[in-house]
Design a protein around this motif. Structure first.
Motif, PDB file in Angstrom:
ATOM      1  N   GLN A   1     -64.664   9.512  22.164  1.00  0.00           N
ATOM      2  CA  GLN A   1     -65.802   9.907  21.342  1.00  0.00           C
ATOM      3  C   GLN A   1     -65.391  10.014  19.868  1.00  0.00           C
ATOM      4  O   GLN A   1     -66.109   9.567  18.984  1.00  0.00           O
ATOM      5  CB  GLN A   1     -66.376  11.232  21.836  1.00  0.00           C
ATOM      6  N   SER A   2     -64.227  10.578  19.603  1.00  0.00           N
ATOM      7  CA  SER A   2     -63.737  10.680  18.226  1.00  0.00           C
ATOM      8  C   SER A   2     -63.529   9.302  17.618  1.00  0.00           C
ATOM      9  O   SER A   2     -63.868   9.066  16.464  1.00  0.00           O
ATOM     10  CB  SER A   2     -62.422  11.462  18.182  1.00  0.00           C
ATOM     11  N   HIS A   5     -60.199  19.208  14.361  1.00  0.00           N
ATOM     12  CA  HIS A   5     -61.560  19.734  14.221  1.00  0.00           C
ATOM     13  C   HIS A   5     -62.599  18.902  14.960  1.00  0.00           C
ATOM     14  O   HIS A   5     -63.792  19.107  14.777  1.00  0.00           O
ATOM     15  CB  HIS A   5     -61.940  19.824  12.743  1.00  0.00           C
ATOM     16  N   SER A   6     -62.166  17.962  15.771  1.00  0.00           N
ATOM     17  CA  SER A   6     -63.093  17.107  16.502  1.00  0.00           C
ATOM     18  C   SER A   6     -63.502  17.778  17.809  1.00  0.00           C
ATOM     19  O   SER A   6     -62.641  18.137  18.613  1.00  0.00           O
ATOM     20  CB  SER A   6     -62.454  15.749  16.816  1.00  0.00           C
ATOM     21  N   THR A  56     -56.519   6.477  13.993  1.00  0.00           N
ATOM     22  CA  THR A  56     -57.032   6.948  15.275  1.00  0.00           C
ATOM     23  C   THR A  56     -56.682   5.956  16.389  1.00  0.00           C
ATOM     24  O   THR A  56     -56.436   6.355  17.522  1.00  0.00           O
ATOM     25  CB  THR A  56     -58.553   7.162  15.193  1.00  0.00           C
ATOM     26  N   LEU A 101     -66.955   7.787  16.808  1.00  0.00           N
ATOM     27  CA  LEU A 101     -67.566   8.429  15.649  1.00  0.00           C
ATOM     28  C   LEU A 101     -66.876   8.032  14.350  1.00  0.00           C
ATOM     29  O   LEU A 101     -67.524   7.855  13.319  1.00  0.00           O
ATOM     30  CB  LEU A 101     -67.564   9.949  15.821  1.00  0.00           C
ATOM     31  N   ARG A 102     -65.565   7.844  14.402  1.00  0.00           N
ATOM     32  CA  ARG A 102     -64.860   7.411  13.184  1.00  0.00           C
ATOM     33  C   ARG A 102     -65.221   5.981  12.818  1.00  0.00           C
ATOM     34  O   ARG A 102     -65.285   5.632  11.642  1.00  0.00           O
ATOM     35  CB  ARG A 102     -63.363   7.609  13.349  1.00  0.00           C
ATOM     36  N   LYS A 115     -68.648   6.226  11.268  1.00  0.00           N
ATOM     37  CA  LYS A 115     -68.529   6.819   9.931  1.00  0.00           C
ATOM     38  C   LYS A 115     -68.239   5.738   8.891  1.00  0.00           C
ATOM     39  O   LYS A 115     -68.718   5.810   7.764  1.00  0.00           O
ATOM     40  CB  LYS A 115     -67.425   7.886   9.929  1.00  0.00           C
ATOM     41  N   LEU A 118     -58.814  16.039  10.891  1.00  0.00           N
ATOM     42  CA  LEU A 118     -60.002  15.625  11.648  1.00  0.00           C
ATOM     43  C   LEU A 118     -59.780  15.771  13.145  1.00  0.00           C
ATOM     44  O   LEU A 118     -60.672  16.224  13.869  1.00  0.00           O
ATOM     45  CB  LEU A 118     -60.362  14.174  11.323  1.00  0.00           C
ATOM     46  N   ASP A 119     -58.607  15.380  13.609  1.00  0.00           N
ATOM     47  CA  ASP A 119     -58.311  15.454  15.033  1.00  0.00           C
ATOM     48  C   ASP A 119     -58.361  16.895  15.533  1.00  0.00           C
ATOM     49  O   ASP A 119     -58.850  17.152  16.636  1.00  0.00           O
ATOM     50  CB  ASP A 119     -56.941  14.830  15.302  1.00  0.00           C
ATOM     51  N   TRP A 149     -56.126  12.536   9.077  1.00  0.00           N
ATOM     52  CA  TRP A 149     -56.297  12.259  10.502  1.00  0.00           C
ATOM     53  C   TRP A 149     -56.007  13.505  11.337  1.00  0.00           C
ATOM     54  O   TRP A 149     -56.773  13.852  12.245  1.00  0.00           O
ATOM     55  CB  TRP A 149     -55.394  11.106  10.936  1.00  0.00           C
TER      56      TRP A 149
END
Length: 115
Positions: free
Chosen positions: A29-30, A22-23, A85, A33-34, A37, A19-20, A16
């Protein structure tokens, strides 16, 4: 769990955080998208099952049952990262929900064990 087994919760937290960091989008929005996914990963399970059962005449036996296992693991990881998230209390939320599902499915447990 043996000493060689990874801790699932620290692993989810690490993924997490990576990803956080690199989002490109904001929190909403994150999150969206998760969640999307997760649908992608479930589709990959379906593709692997179809391939393992040799049900696609164009591709033939394109996957193995080990591929299905791997794709199912991706679904679980993706779902737990999506849950993280939503809440930093991922473990507590999951464990509490699992207990409710177990009780609903299996009935109340035997109660506390004697010391």
């Amino acid at each position: 769990m043996s000493d060689q087994d990874p801790d699932i919760w620290s692993g989810i937290e690490d993924l997490w955080a990576w990803l956080d960091s690199h989002s490109p989008g904001d929190g909403q929005q994150s999150l969206l998208l998760r969640m999307l996914k997760l649908s992608e990963e479930v589709g990959e399970v379906a593709e692997a099952v179809i391939g393992a059962m040799n049900r696609n005449p164009r591709k033939g036996a394109s996957h193995t049952w080990e591929d299905v296992e791997s794709e199912l693991c991706d679904v679980v990881i993706t779902a737990l990262v999506a849950l993280r998230t939503l809440t930093p209390d991922t473990r507590e939320v999951f464990v509490r929900h699992l207990a409710r599902v177990r009780e609903r499915s299996l009935g109340p447990g035997p109660g506390p064990r004697p010391a």
